[in-house]
Design an enzyme around this catalytic site. Structure first.
Site, short mmCIF file in Angstrom:
data_model
loop_
_atom_site.label_atom_id
_atom_site.label_comp_id
_atom_site.label_asym_id
_atom_site.label_seq_id
_atom_site.Cartn_x
_atom_site.Cartn_y
_atom_site.Cartn_z
N ALA A 135 -12.42 -11.19 6.13
CA ALA A 135 -11.25 -11.82 6.77
C ALA A 135 -10.82 -11.10 8.04
CB ALA A 135 -10.09 -11.85 5.78
N ARG A 139 -13.17 -5.03 17.81
CA ARG A 139 -14.06 -4.23 18.68
C ARG A 139 -15.35 -4.94 19.06
NH1 ARG A 139 -14.23 1.27 15.54
NH2 ARG A 139 -13.22 0.04 13.92
C1 UD1 Z 1 -12.46 0.81 4.22
C2 UD1 Z 1 -11.95 1.70 3.06
C3 UD1 Z 1 -12.43 3.14 3.27
C4 UD1 Z 1 -13.93 3.17 3.41
C5 UD1 Z 1 -14.40 2.19 4.50
C6 UD1 Z 1 -15.89 2.08 4.50
C7 UD1 Z 1 -9.83 0.70 2.37
C8 UD1 Z 1 -8.35 0.80 2.44
N1 UD1 Z 1 -10.50 1.62 3.05
O1 UD1 Z 1 -11.80 1.33 5.40
O2 UD1 Z 1 -12.03 3.96 2.18
O3 UD1 Z 1 -14.37 4.47 3.70
O4 UD1 Z 1 -13.86 0.87 4.27
O5 UD1 Z 1 -16.33 1.31 5.57
O6 UD1 Z 1 -10.34 -0.16 1.68
N2 UD1 Z 1 -10.63 -6.89 5.35
C9 UD1 Z 1 -10.14 -8.11 4.97
N3 UD1 Z 1 -8.80 -8.28 4.90
C10 UD1 Z 1 -7.93 -7.28 5.20
C11 UD1 Z 1 -8.45 -6.04 5.62
C12 UD1 Z 1 -9.81 -5.87 5.67
O7 UD1 Z 1 -10.89 -9.02 4.67
O8 UD1 Z 1 -6.73 -7.51 5.13
C13 UD1 Z 1 -12.09 -6.71 5.43
C14 UD1 Z 1 -12.53 -6.47 6.86
O9 UD1 Z 1 -12.94 -7.67 7.45
C15 UD1 Z 1 -13.69 -5.52 6.69
C16 UD1 Z 1 -13.42 -4.80 5.37
O10 UD1 Z 1 -12.44 -5.56 4.70
O11 UD1 Z 1 -14.90 -6.21 6.54
C17 UD1 Z 1 -12.97 -3.37 5.54
O12 UD1 Z 1 -11.75 -3.34 6.25
P1 UD1 Z 1 -11.40 -2.22 7.30
O13 UD1 Z 1 -10.02 -2.41 7.77
O14 UD1 Z 1 -12.48 -2.13 8.30
O15 UD1 Z 1 -11.44 -0.94 6.35
P2 UD1 Z 1 -11.76 0.51 6.81
O16 UD1 Z 1 -10.60 1.05 7.58
O17 UD1 Z 1 -13.11 0.57 7.41
#
Ligand code: UD1
Ligand code: CA
Length: 455
Positions: free
Chosen positions: A12, A17
């Site tokens: 989602a 970036r």
């Molecule tokens: C997340 C993990 C972190 C881990 C990392 C590995 C959490 C809070 N943190 O961090 O511990 O080391 O992944 O890559 O889970 N997404 C949604 N809806 C949202 C937020 C995110 O669908 O509301 C999806 C994003 O599209 C993405 C994934 O979840 O594909 C990860 O989200 P992102 O915000 O990138 O998490 P990180 O900060 O990378």
């Protein structure tokens, strides 16, 4: 424990970036959207169902995956990974194991996932972690004095001691659905990003008496995520290198595995040689002893045994028979079917052209919508004029016919078996077998002609 697996694929996020109008997970890796790689790994698991959580550009994503065996859940606002998983809760089956994957972590393997799933039961949650030399940006795995996993702390919430931990959260975890449903509502957004962190599930599970079983991936690249185009390019090379390795294991020699690209499938017989910078797309099948020269581009090509494709040749949706030689600089467009021992030389374009055994088009020709018998020789510069501006028409050339250089065959037209077309002819009426047809003007010779002189 024989439970069904519900796979929740988070996709989602906005992917800021990438600087793209397209949802991040639709950017291609190896010619297929990243999320499709994740779906392929998920679908390889037994009794599994996938739910993609969409949000940003949801319509575009759902449209791109229409027709795939996948359900969708919408996350209205991107309030964190726990909130994203919560969007899929209503679609989970009772007493399933829920596996959380990411649409932007494309190289995850079914083998790693199967090992992770094997650790899950009502007493244990499965967590995929990895050791990184540089853990910056990742959630850190915090263990208690007995070495058991106690919690995950996000980079932005971590103390200096926690930041020094090199074991990190990949984000991939698996848990029984009833436990997920009980624990997920307990997650709050009391953290640096004001987000609902799925990682808080670990601490909550431990508090509820559920142990954390840690699994590591077979290869670290499996858990690498894509945030920008540079990381995408890096994973593309990892992916291509794996495909090159697989092809070599299948019996092909690659002049340089680092300059090999496969966006689709390639099967090979024994002793295939592939020179540098060859690109395959779609489904390709190569027989035994096939040689592909440098800089060739093959799309849905079927290549028989002992075929030589010389450099800079493009072959699309075509079949090449045993012992044929094609190129250099040939372009075989869809519907080209070459029988055995045929030859297509440089700067020849074919389209919907069927050539019988031993026929040759060696130089500078266009042959489209044509059927050539066996042992036909087409001279340099021959054009089948297949298009009258409205419709396409066929050219038929019988066995053993000889088409002189620089001839135009105005379709629909037939040149009979054994017939000869004189060089430079424009053939607009059919030629009977064994006849000679030529339309070129008689040569005029002026004896002793004097060039004009400057006045
Ligand atoms: C997340 C993990 C972190 C881990 C990392 C590995 C959490 C809070 N943190 O961090 O511990 O080391 O992944 O890559 O889970 N997404 C949604 N809806 C949202 C937020 C995110 O669908 O509301 C999806 C994003 O599209 C993405 C994934 O979840 O594909 C990860 O989200 P992102 O915000 O990138 O998490 P990180 O900060 O990378
Ligand atoms: Ca984040």
């Amino acid at each position: 424990m024989s439970r069904a697996t519900d796979i929740v694929i988070l996709a989602a996020g906005r992917g800021t970036r990438m600087r793209s109008a397209k949802p991040k997970v639709l950017h291609p890796l190896g010619g297929r959207p990243m999320v499709e790689h994740v779906l392929a790994a998920a679908n390889a698991l037994p009794d599994a169902r996938s739910i993609v959580v969409s949000g940003h550009a949801a319509e575009q994503l759902e449209q791109a995956l229409a027709g795939r065996a996948v359900a969708f859940a919408r996350q209205a606002e991107q309030r964190g990974t726990a909130d994203a998983v919560a969007a899929a809760l209503p679609q989970l089956r009772e007493q399933s194991v829920v596996l959380v994957l990411y649409g932007d972590v494309p190289l995850i393997s079914a083998a790693t996932l199967a090992r992770l799933l094997a650790t899950v039961n009502t007493e244990q949650l499965g967590l995929l972690t990895v050791e990184l030399a540089d853990p910056t940006g990742y959630g850190r795995i915090i263990r208690d004095c007995d070495g058991a996993v106690a919690a995950i702390v996000e980079q932005k919430d971590a103390s200096p001691a926690e930041l020094a931990v090199s074991e990190v959260n990949t984000g991939v975890l698996a848990i029984c659905s009833e436990q997920l449903a009980a624990l997920l509502p307990q997650i709050d957004c009391d953290n640096a990003q004001r987000e609902y962190y799925l990682t808080d599930l670990i601490g909550l599970a431990v508090a509820a008496g559920i142990a954390i079983a840690v699994t590591q991936p077979d290869r670290p690249s499996e858990v690498e995520g894509v945030n920008d185009r540079e990381q995408l390019a890096r994973l593309e090379r990892v992916y291509q290198s794996r495909q090159a390795t697989a092809l070599m294991a299948a019996g092909a020699t690659l002049a340089d595995p680092a300059r090999y690209d496969q966006r689709g499938s390639v099967t090979v017989g024994e002793d295939v040689f592939i020179d540098a910078n060859v690109l395959f797309e779609g489904d390709n099948r190569l027989g035994n002893n096939v040689t592909i020269g440098a800089n060739c581009h093959l799309i849905d090509a079927t290549i028989g045994d002992d075929v030589v494709i010389k450099s800079h040749t493009i072959i699309e949706q075509s079949q090449i028979g045993r012992g044929a030689v094609v190129g250099p600089f040939a372009r075989l467009r869809p519907g080209t079917v070459l029988a055995s021992d045929t030859k297509i030389g440089n700067f020849v374009e074919t389209k919907k052209a069927v050539l019988g055994r031993g026929s040759k088009i060696n130089h500078l020709s266009y042959v489209g919508d044509a059927v050539l018998g066996e042992q036909v020789n087409v001279g340099a510069g021959t054009i089948t004029c297949n298009y009258d501006g409205v419709n396409k028409h066929q050219t038929v050339i019988g066995d053993g016919a000889f088409i002189g250089s620089n001839s135009a065959l105005v379709a629909p037209v037939t040149v009979g078996a054994g017939a000869t077309v004189g060089a430079g002819s424009t053939i607009s009426r059919s030629v009977e077998p064994d006849n000679l047809a030529l339309t070129r003007a008689k040569q005029t010779v002026i004896k002793g002609w004097k060039k004009p002189t400057k006045g």
